[in-house]
Write a protein that holds these residues in place. Structure first.
Motif, PDB file in Angstrom:
ATOM      1  N   ASN A   1      37.050  24.265  55.600  1.00 32.55           N
ATOM      2  CA  ASN A   1      38.107  25.236  55.358  1.00 32.55           C
ATOM      3  C   ASN A   1      38.282  26.090  56.610  1.00 32.55           C
TER       4      ASN A   1
ATOM      5  N   GLY B   1      38.390  29.025  56.905  1.00 34.71           N
ATOM      6  CA  GLY B   1      37.527  30.196  56.795  1.00 34.71           C
ATOM      7  C   GLY B   1      36.135  29.994  57.339  1.00 34.71           C
ATOM      8  N   THR B   2      35.712  28.739  57.574  1.00 33.92           N
ATOM      9  CA  THR B   2      34.377  28.473  58.126  1.00 33.92           C
ATOM     10  C   THR B   2      34.459  27.887  59.537  1.00 33.92           C
TER      11      THR B   2
ATOM     12  N   TYR C   1      34.788  33.226  51.874  1.00 31.64           N
ATOM     13  CA  TYR C   1      34.639  32.865  53.282  1.00 31.64           C
ATOM     14  C   TYR C   1      34.425  34.076  54.187  1.00 31.64           C
ATOM     15  N   LYS C   2      35.188  35.118  53.986  1.00 29.20           N
ATOM     16  CA  LYS C   2      35.076  36.274  54.864  1.00 29.20           C
ATOM     17  C   LYS C   2      33.686  36.888  54.782  1.00 29.20           C
TER      18      LYS C   2
END
Length: 286
Positions: A185, A187-188, A273-274
């Motif tokens: 993703n 986010g990573t 994710y954050k």
């Protein structure tokens, strides 16, 4: 009253994607704080080169953890070894099933964290089937044909030994599967010269070796490295991943899909994710 320490066996095919290196370094950082890192087993081996890399990392970090040389590569998939070897005369214990059994007999909260193919865990459960009710398994692998999974031709960890993945999914009483649908993703994502890459390059010791792993990976023309394996490790220390529980089928390309009946496992559905990336970066450079 505090919770008992989580005792961890880390099974890794370190030396290819840098996320394995990051996961090991995080496990060393967390050791004796949130977890107890009791053993490291290498998978998808290349004549001990991955075990020798683990030894080099431990020496640079200044910590001793038992290292076991696990299953050799089956010669499937992209097996380019992007990290350089560290030649030595050291030989590594190969009897990891006995070590896993000993840890499981000694402690009550034992977690097998798999961030490579599942060959070693399958062998362990076949030799010691009683462990399926004792080990808590957190495994990075597999994908579902939904969302980003629609573009995957295969999932690397599972396709390297799909029979082992299928066996473990059917023979683990407490298995959490963190699929590529959740890990791969934006986010990573770690891009070239992102904060983690830059910070690693600016430091010495083990961080210089991590930066080398990133550099060699990016020079192969791969534009991004997802933190698949650190996210899997973090299922042990907080609610970073959301799961459903259901039986699944596993095919030879690593695809998992709900089954009508069978052994239920936890399968990832979402991630914070954050919070994960912020916490991971903070721990990594603490």
């Amino acid at each position: 009253m505090s919770n008992p320490m989580k005792h961890v066996i880390l099974d890794t095919d370190i030396g290819t994607d840098p996320d394995d290196f990051v996961a090991l370094l995080l496990a060393l950082k967390l050791d004796q704080k949130d977890i107890s890192l009791d053993a490291i087993v290498t998978s998808n081996e290349r004549n001990g080169s991955r075990a020798r890399l683990v030894r080099r990392i431990l020496d640079l970090y200044g910590k001793g953890v038992p290292i076991f040389q696990g299953a050799e590569s089956k010669g499937i998939g992209r097996l380019t070894y992007w990290m350089r070897d560290f030649p030595s005369n050291e030989t590594f214990d190969r009897d990891f099933p006995t070590k896993v059994k000993q840890i499981s007999e000694q402690f009550t909260d034992v977690h097998y964290v798999g961030i490579g193919p599942m060959s070693n865990l399958a062998e362990t459960l076949q030799i010691h089937p009683e462990l399926k009710g004792q080990l808590k398994v957190a495994q990075m692998g597999g994908f579902e044909r939904r969302g980003i999974g629609r573009i995957f031709p295969l999932e690397y960890n599972f396709c390297l030994d799909s029979e082992a993945a299928k066996y473990c999914a059917n023979n683990s009483d407490d298995m959490s599967l963190v699929t590529a649908n959740v890990t791969a993703n934006p986010g990573t994502a770690i891009l070239p010269y992102s904060k983690i890459h830059r910070e690693s390059k600016s430091r010495g010791g083990v961080y210089q070796l991590l930066a080398e792993n990133f550099d060699r990976f990016y020079r192969k023309g791969i534009p991004v490295d997802f933190m698949n394996d650190p996210l899997t490790l973090f299922t042990l220390i907080g609610s970073y991943v959301g799961f459903d529980r259901l039986p699944v089928d596993v095919n030879r390309f690593g695809r998992v899909k709900p089954a009508v009946e069978g052994n239920p496992i936890y399968i990832s559905r979402s991630a914070d994710y954050k919070r994960f990336m912020n916490t991971m970066t903070e721990i990594l450079f603490s």
